[in-house]
Design an enzyme around this catalytic site. Structure first.
Site, PDB file in Angstrom:
ATOM      1  CG  ASP A 134      -2.003  -1.042   1.186  1.00  0.00           C
ATOM      2  OD1 ASP A 134      -1.692  -2.200   0.844  1.00  0.00           O
ATOM      3  OD2 ASP A 134      -3.157  -0.722   1.518  1.00  0.00           O
TER       4      ASP A 134
ATOM      5  CE  LYS B 106      -5.379   2.190   2.082  1.00  0.00           C
ATOM      6  NZ  LYS B 106      -4.251   1.529   2.772  1.00  0.00           N
TER       7      LYS B 106
ATOM      8  CE  LYS C 120      -6.953  -1.073   2.245  1.00  0.00           C
ATOM      9  NZ  LYS C 120      -5.622  -1.547   2.696  1.00  0.00           N
TER      10      LYS C 120
END
Length: 260
Positions: A94, A166, A205
């Protein structure tokens, strides 16, 4: 029932990222993720090796944050951090974009930054989620409004090889005129916008603001496939409670009310 326990549990990246997280809390968090069979734990780079040892054979993946939480590291630092995380056992990464370069409209830099991490991760068998930190993009930038900026980032990240886009880190607190800080994290608007701005091969996400089962269900309804959360036990225990009562799908399903 709209979604099974397994479908929802496998959306959760159990977040173990708080600055004060102790070794004991890391270990307890990994055991909790294994107990509830989440998709992954999302942890700091130094903890990857320990988490990989704890979760070996559990089916729970190990994910590491890169350039966290503000994305300010040099590209080579992010690439090397990715290399080390993968060597220690991370299979998901991430990473945070360079937010200042984004707001400056230096798209070539931003794309190279993302691509360097994606290339490093992919050659080591790991997947990449690219974090925008949407709270910092709320006023737009680079002659684009907020939505246009997020759409541009989605397209750029897809070209660069991202597996997910995300919304947030969970720590992007914005200083207000009165000196206080607040944070929205994932919102329904942003999740829908981001889902519409990438092709089906790129996933979305949510992170920040999803604190209960109804919020998790709403993320799924909006096309999100992963959700960063610390409230894993509360969410999934609530699922079991409703399942026993025959009311799994009750609730309005609101998100975007704060950090996680």
């Amino acid at each position: 029932m709209k979604y099974t326990y397994k479908q929802l549990a496998e959306m959760i990246d159990h977040s173990l990222l708080h600055p004060t997280l102790t070794d004991r809390e890391l270990e307890d968090g990994c055991r909790l993720a294994a107990q509830y069979q989440t998709a992954s734990v999302c942890i700091k780079p130094y903890a990857v090796k320990r988490a990989a040892d704890l979760l070996r054979g559990s089916g729970v993946r190990v994910g590491a944050v890169i350039g966290f939480p503000h994305g300010d590291s040099k590209t080579e630092s992010k690439r090397y951090e990715t290399q080390l995380a993968c060597q220690d056992g991370a299979v998901e990464i991430d990473m945070v974009i360079n937010i200042g370069k984004t707001l400056s409209g230096d798209w070539e830099y931003v794309e190279r930054d993302v691509q360097a991490v994606c290339n490093e991760a992919h050659q080591r068998g790991a997947k990449v989620k690219v974090i925008f930190e949407n709270d910092y993009l709320a006023k737009g930038g680079a002659d684009l409004n907020s939505d246009e900026l997020k759409q541009k980032l989605c397209q750029l990240c897809e070209r660069a090889g991202a597996d997910w886009v995300k919304t947030s880190t969970g720590y992007g607190f914005v200083k207000q005129p009165d000196g206080n800080y607040n944070y929205r994290g994932a919102t329904e608007h942003d999740l829908a916008l981001m889902r519409a701005s990438v092709s089906p091969k790129v996933q979305v996400k949510a992170a920040g603001g999803v604190r209960d089962l109804d919020g998790l269900i709403k993320v799924r309804d909006l096309g999100g496939t992963r959700c960063g959360a610390t409230a894993t036990a509360a969410m999934m225990d609530e699922y079991r409670r409703r399942e026993a009562a025959g009311t799994v799908d009750q609730g309005a399903g609101k998100i975007g009310t704060g950090g996680y």
